[in-house]
Scaffold this active site. Structure first.
Site, PDB file in Angstrom:
ATOM      1  N   LYS A  14      -0.899  -2.659   4.170  1.00  0.00           N
ATOM      2  CA  LYS A  14       0.105  -3.732   4.146  1.00  0.00           C
ATOM      3  C   LYS A  14       0.664  -4.031   5.528  1.00  0.00           C
ATOM      4  CE  LYS A  14       2.888  -1.828   1.345  1.00  0.00           C
ATOM      5  NZ  LYS A  14       2.048  -0.610   1.287  1.00  0.00           N
ATOM      6  N   LYS A  40       9.330   4.764   6.023  1.00  0.00           N
ATOM      7  CA  LYS A  40       8.677   5.246   7.248  1.00  0.00           C
ATOM      8  C   LYS A  40       9.053   4.410   8.465  1.00  0.00           C
ATOM      9  CE  LYS A  40       4.311   5.066   6.087  1.00  0.00           C
ATOM     10  NZ  LYS A  40       4.464   4.297   4.813  1.00  0.00           N
TER      11      LYS A  40
END
Length: 254
Positions: A14, A40
């Site tokens: 993504k 993240k």
């Protein structure tokens, strides 16, 4: 302002796809805002040449006055970059970072000041609940695009995301814009993803080939469009960007 959310299983590509699509849209002269909605906080890293951003959640934790310029930073091709962030692992809800980021951006008038032509949300799609469903909600994304390969776990995650979009559509939330095939060269890959799209009365709106130039560019901490702008893979990202933009514009004109 066109707003697109890209969902998909973790590790499906993504952030790579969204960052290259953002760069392609910026090449077209559009002002693009990319919001990373993953704990993240690495969605925009290649647009920033490896320089991490302070996340909105970290800035909130520090306290004090929070300005737009603390949250929004320019990247490659002038793409405006934001990272929602998340809690310390094992402490708190990861979705809370997304909620806090989007609320703070609105509170600080970021959309009015920067006036992006396109907003791209890069959203972890293994779970579609709480904060992770926030970009689907009314007033945020117009369309949800689901990135998947033909691998079974990716297909399963994509189906769950599509079901969530279907469930929310009666509330005026974002509609399903279509599926994007990120090829992993598994058996009957195109057939599996096509069948998935048909199950949700949707379509495969783009396909990306596996290309070794992509990780090569990322090793340099840059997007493929920056490192290999004349490559066939760069044209695939540009084609995908044009298709996504066209679908959103057509929907807005209805």
């Amino acid at each position: 302002m066109i707003k697109m959310a890209v969902y998909g299983k973790g590790g499906i590509g993504k952030s790579t796809t969204v960052s290259n699509v953002a760069a392609a849209l910026a090449e077209m002269g559009l002002t693009v805002l990319q919001i990373g909605c993953d704990p993240k906080a690495d969605s925009t890293i290649t647009l920033r040449h490896g320089e991490p951003l302070p996340t909105v959640l970290d800035l909130i934790r520090k306290g004090g006055t929070l300005e737009r310029s603390d949250m929004v930073h320019p990247g490659y091709q002038g793409v405006l970059c934001v990272e929602a962030g998340g809690p310390t692992p094992g402490q708190g809800c990861a979705g809370r970072g997304i909620i806090a980021a989007l609320e703070k951006l609105a509170e600080q008038g970021a959309y009015e000041v920067y006036q992006p032509d396109v907003v791209l949300y890069d959203v972890l799609g293994d779970v579609v609940c709480g904060g992770f469903s926030m970009p689907m909600r009314k007033g945020y994304a117009d369309k949800v695009f689901i990135l998947t390969s033909g691998e079974n776990m990716a297909i399963h995650a994509a189906a769950n995301i599509a079901m969530a979009v279907e469930h929310f559509k009666g509330r005026g939330y974002a509609g399903l814009g279509g599926f994007i095939l990120n090829r992993r060269n598994v058996k009957n890959e195109e057939g599996k993803v096509q069948e998935l799209a048909e199950d949700f009365h949707s379509a495969v709106i783009g396909a990306l080939n596996h290309c070794e130039l992509v990780p090569e560019a990322e090793e340099q901490q840059k997007t493929l469009l920056e490192v290999y702008p004349a490559s066939e893979m760069a044209e695939e990202y540009r084609s995908l960007a044009r298709t996504m933009l066209k679908l959103c514009r057509e929907d807005a004109s209805c």
